[in-house]
Design an enzyme around this catalytic site. Structure first.
Site, short mmCIF file in Angstrom:
data_model
loop_
_atom_site.label_atom_id
_atom_site.label_comp_id
_atom_site.label_asym_id
_atom_site.label_seq_id
_atom_site.Cartn_x
_atom_site.Cartn_y
_atom_site.Cartn_z
N LYS A 4 0.84 -1.20 0.00
CA LYS A 4 0.00 0.00 0.00
C LYS A 4 0.88 1.25 0.00
O LYS A 4 0.58 2.24 -0.68
CB LYS A 4 -0.92 0.00 1.23
CG LYS A 4 -2.06 -1.02 1.13
CD LYS A 4 -2.79 -1.25 2.43
CE LYS A 4 -3.80 -2.38 2.28
NZ LYS A 4 -4.42 -2.82 3.53
N GLN B 144 -4.70 -1.26 9.54
CA GLN B 144 -4.58 -2.61 9.00
C GLN B 144 -5.17 -3.62 9.98
O GLN B 144 -4.86 -3.60 11.17
CB GLN B 144 -3.10 -2.91 8.72
CG GLN B 144 -2.84 -4.23 8.02
CD GLN B 144 -3.40 -4.28 6.59
OE1 GLN B 144 -3.52 -3.25 5.93
NE2 GLN B 144 -3.72 -5.46 6.11
N ASP C 60 -11.08 2.91 3.74
CA ASP C 60 -11.33 1.46 3.74
C ASP C 60 -12.83 1.15 3.59
O ASP C 60 -13.20 0.03 3.25
CB ASP C 60 -10.89 0.89 5.10
CG ASP C 60 -9.81 -0.16 4.98
OD1 ASP C 60 -9.59 -0.66 3.87
OD2 ASP C 60 -9.19 -0.48 6.01
#
Ligand code: GUN
Length: 313
Positions: free
Chosen positions: A61, A105, A128
């Site tokens: 990422k 995460q 997200d």
């Protein structure tokens, strides 16, 4: 049932190609935003602990957001970081105008309540798409951030010209991250949608009635020939490491490349769809690797660009 594995008929739903196109669009969008408004999109990823898979995802990422021209930051916190400190970190990022996207995460260490952390993120920076506000917006058809994997699958279907209106879509899996949002996005495109899961009776039969089948069950090779209507569009969200030769042969036949990977690298990757059966029966199939995987990061970048663009008054 006749053995259809001899023929490979499925056309490839190429996630790498689709992701590369999206990433190029995002790169151009970042350059334009900088030039016209002086805004450089910023993505901050919070990683707690040292889970090896998470470390790889986060590095990818970081690299992808830098390559798109974003300010890319990773905050690495020790595994024993308490919930209060994680929440304080998020508060700081919420208040920082140079940060347009915040991603924590997952999974988090077991002691940390994941929902508390997700809900602390400013919904305007929820790239997200996991915040309940984002989930609610998707449910009622308001604009908002979409979870990256299902959003990427929609791009893959649309960019390959897959007709959705009026077709029966079956989603196998009911997670908050993939299954549920996937079903809502397909519904938004006027599919007739069925959600299946581990307790579904006659799973193969239900799947075999799908024009569009999305497999997100987390079981390697579960979706065999009898689950697939001939000619169906099959999207494979699973990703599993196969480490023994017998399983590799059952899944890939005598494919020398796959056997070599198991022997020399210790593993090869397979999805939830049996690769030989999928290739033989489906009309379209997303491969593993190179299908859904690359799209998740591409859509994260797209969400971050959109978030930065939302700052323009
Ligand atoms: N862990 C595995 N996939 C994801 C993802 O898409 N987002 C976050 N935040 N964590 C993950």
């Amino acid at each position: 049932m006749t053995d259809t594995r001899e023929r490979e008929t499925a056309r490839k739903l190429d996630g790498r190609q689709c992701a590369a196109a999206i990433r190029e669009e995002v790169r151009a969008g970042c350059a334009a935003l900088m030039e016209q408004h002086g805004i450089r999109p910023g993505l901050t990823v919070v990683l707690v602990g040292e889970d090896p898979a998470s470390q790889v995802y986060v590095r990818n990422k970081e690299k992808a957001s830098s390559a798109a021209g974003m300010v890319s930051e990773v905050l690495r916190l020790p595994a024993d970081t308490g919930e209060a400190e994680i929440l304080a970190t998020i508060d700081r990022l919420n208040a920082d105008d140079s940060v347009h996207g915040i991603l924590v995460q997952l999974p988090l260490p077991a002691e940390v309540e994941e929902q508390n952390v997700i809900q602390r993120i400013d919904p305007d920076k929820d790239v997200d798409g996991f915040h309940p506000a984002s989930a609610g917006r998707l449910l009622i058809g308001m604009p908002g951030f979409l979870p990256c994997t299902p959003a990427g699958i929609m791009e893959l279907l649309k960019r390959n010209g897959i007709e959705m209106k009026g077709r029966h879509a079956v989603v196998v899996g009911r997670s908050n991250i993939v299954g549920k949002p996937m079903a809502l996005l397909l519904l938004r495109e006027h599919c007739t949608v069925t959600i299946c899961h581990s307790r579904t009776r006659n799973l193969a039969e239900v799947c075999a009635s799908a024009d569009i089948l999305v497999a997100a069950v987390g079981r390697p090779g579960l979706i065999t020939a009898d689950f697939i209507k001939p000619g169906a569009v099959v999207v494979d969200v699973g990703i599993h490491r196969i480490t023994d030769e017998a399983t590799c042969i059952e899944l890939f036949g005598d494919n020398p490349r796959r056997l070599k990977a198991v022997r020399e690298k210790g593993a090869t990757l397979v999805g939830d769809v049996h690769p030989l059966d999928g290739a033989a029966r489906a009309g379209w199939l997303s491969p593993v690797p190179g299908g859904v995987g690359p799209l998740t990061i591409a859509m994260l970048l797209k969400n971050t660009l959109v978030s930065a663009g939302n700052r323009i008054r």
